[in-house]
Each structure stands twice: as structure tokens, then as C-alpha cells.
Design a protein around this motif. Structure first.
Motif, PDB file in Angstrom:
ATOM      1  N   GLU A 128      16.931   8.069  16.174  1.00  0.00           N
ATOM      2  CA  GLU A 128      17.076   8.852  17.405  1.00  0.00           C
ATOM      3  C   GLU A 128      18.244   9.831  17.332  1.00  0.00           C
ATOM      4  O   GLU A 128      18.111  10.999  17.699  1.00  0.00           O
ATOM      5  N   GLN A 129      19.402   9.388  16.830  1.00  0.00           N
ATOM      6  CA  GLN A 129      20.569  10.279  16.765  1.00  0.00           C
ATOM      7  C   GLN A 129      20.347  11.411  15.761  1.00  0.00           C
ATOM      8  O   GLN A 129      20.580  12.574  16.074  1.00  0.00           O
ATOM      9  N   VAL A 145      17.102  18.522  16.529  1.00  0.00           N
ATOM     10  CA  VAL A 145      16.411  19.174  17.651  1.00  0.00           C
ATOM     11  C   VAL A 145      17.395  20.033  18.451  1.00  0.00           C
ATOM     12  O   VAL A 145      17.121  21.211  18.735  1.00  0.00           O
ATOM     13  N   GLU A 146      18.546  19.470  18.797  1.00  0.00           N
ATOM     14  CA  GLU A 146      19.531  20.197  19.602  1.00  0.00           C
ATOM     15  C   GLU A 146      20.080  21.421  18.874  1.00  0.00           C
ATOM     16  O   GLU A 146      20.444  22.419  19.501  1.00  0.00           O
ATOM     17  N   ALA A 147      20.106  21.376  17.535  1.00  0.00           N
ATOM     18  CA  ALA A 147      20.579  22.519  16.746  1.00  0.00           C
ATOM     19  C   ALA A 147      19.482  23.568  16.559  1.00  0.00           C
ATOM     20  O   ALA A 147      19.730  24.631  15.986  1.00  0.00           O
ATOM     21  N   GLY A 148      18.273  23.266  17.030  1.00  0.00           N
ATOM     22  CA  GLY A 148      17.165  24.213  16.892  1.00  0.00           C
ATOM     23  C   GLY A 148      16.539  24.212  15.507  1.00  0.00           C
ATOM     24  O   GLY A 148      15.784  25.118  15.158  1.00  0.00           O
ATOM     25  N   ILE A 197      23.994  19.122  10.436  1.00  0.00           N
ATOM     26  CA  ILE A 197      23.469  20.460  10.727  1.00  0.00           C
ATOM     27  C   ILE A 197      23.660  21.390   9.534  1.00  0.00           C
ATOM     28  O   ILE A 197      22.732  22.100   9.127  1.00  0.00           O
ATOM     29  N   GLU A 234      27.832  14.951  13.076  1.00  0.00           N
ATOM     30  CA  GLU A 234      26.773  15.877  13.464  1.00  0.00           C
ATOM     31  C   GLU A 234      26.897  17.232  12.780  1.00  0.00           C
ATOM     32  O   GLU A 234      25.895  17.796  12.326  1.00  0.00           O
ATOM     33  N   ASP A 236      11.557  21.307  15.896  1.00  0.00           N
ATOM     34  CA  ASP A 236      10.888  21.467  17.184  1.00  0.00           C
ATOM     35  C   ASP A 236      10.610  20.080  17.764  1.00  0.00           C
ATOM     36  O   ASP A 236       9.968  19.242  17.110  1.00  0.00           O
ATOM     37  N   GLU A 237      11.093  19.838  18.959  1.00  0.00           N
ATOM     38  CA  GLU A 237      10.933  18.533  19.597  1.00  0.00           C
ATOM     39  C   GLU A 237       9.467  18.098  19.682  1.00  0.00           C
ATOM     40  O   GLU A 237       9.148  16.911  19.589  1.00  0.00           O
ATOM     41  N   SER A 292      17.765  13.845  17.042  1.00  0.00           N
ATOM     42  CA  SER A 292      18.309  14.580  18.191  1.00  0.00           C
ATOM     43  C   SER A 292      19.262  15.684  17.756  1.00  0.00           C
ATOM     44  O   SER A 292      19.250  16.781  18.318  1.00  0.00           O
ATOM     45  N   VAL A 293      20.073  15.413  16.744  1.00  0.00           N
ATOM     46  CA  VAL A 293      20.985  16.437  16.217  1.00  0.00           C
ATOM     47  C   VAL A 293      20.177  17.630  15.709  1.00  0.00           C
ATOM     48  O   VAL A 293      20.498  18.785  16.008  1.00  0.00           O
TER      49      VAL A 293
END
Length: 99
Positions: free
Chosen positions: A68-69, A75-78, A54, A50, A81-82, A72-73
Motif C-alpha cells: 500500500e505505501q 500514484v501520488e507522484a503521478g 520516486i 519516499e 495511474d491509480e 501510494s508513493v
């Protein structure tokens, strides 16, 4: 996840996908997403964690992200945008363009 970087005249192009997505084609209605070895894999692709995804995405001018993974990485790192994530035949996909 598989990560591949290319230097282009417009900057760094990053392609990242979940390993299990490589070689698959996802289709839904008029939308089709092909996760090819030529674009996402090959000898230039590396199996990464991950943190590496990033780091690479923050340096990218353009990126294509599948799975998906991987999405998601981002999105979670900003970084992504989800609300902009597409789901094609159950598989997450995002594109990134830094301007």
C-alpha cells in the motif's frame, strides 16, 4: 520500503515493496503474487524513503511495486495511474513500463 535496482539489456529494472510484504504470498482467484527475497530483497536491496522511491521509479525502464505505501508513493507522484493498480488478497500491486 525496500528498493532494488538492476541494470538489464532493456534498461533499469526496479523492484520496490513495503518491508512487511517481503516473503509473503498473496493469492486471489487465479492471481498469485509472491514477494520473494530473491527479487525484492537480498543484499542489493536498500531500506529507502519516499523521495528515493520516486527518483528510482523515474529512472526505471520497468518496475514492480508491491504494498500500500509503495504503490501510494508511485500514484501520488503521478508515476502510476491509480486506475491501473491491482489489489490481490488486500495488497496493492502495480507494474510500470516506460516506452
Amino acid at each position: 520500503m525496500l528498493l532494488r535496482e538492476r541494470q538489464t539489456p532493456e534498461g533499469v529494472l526496479v523492484s520496490v515493496c513495503d518491508s512487511e510484504c517481503l516473503g509473503e504470498t498473496y493469492a486471489e482467484g487465479e492471481v498469485s503474487l509472491e514477494v520473494t527475497e530473491a527479487f525484492y530483497g537480498g543484499e542489493e536491496a536498500d531500506e529507502v524513503d519516499e523521495a528515493t522511491v520516486i527518483e528510482s521509479l523515474t529512472r526505471a525502464s520497468v518496475a514492480n511495486i508491491v504494498g500500500e505505501q509503495a504503490v501510494s508513493v508511485a500514484v501520488e507522484a503521478g508515476i502510476v495511474d491509480e486506475d491501473r493498480v491491482l489489489v490481490v488478497d488486500g495488497t496493492h500491486h502495480a507494474q510500470l513500463l516506460w516506452m
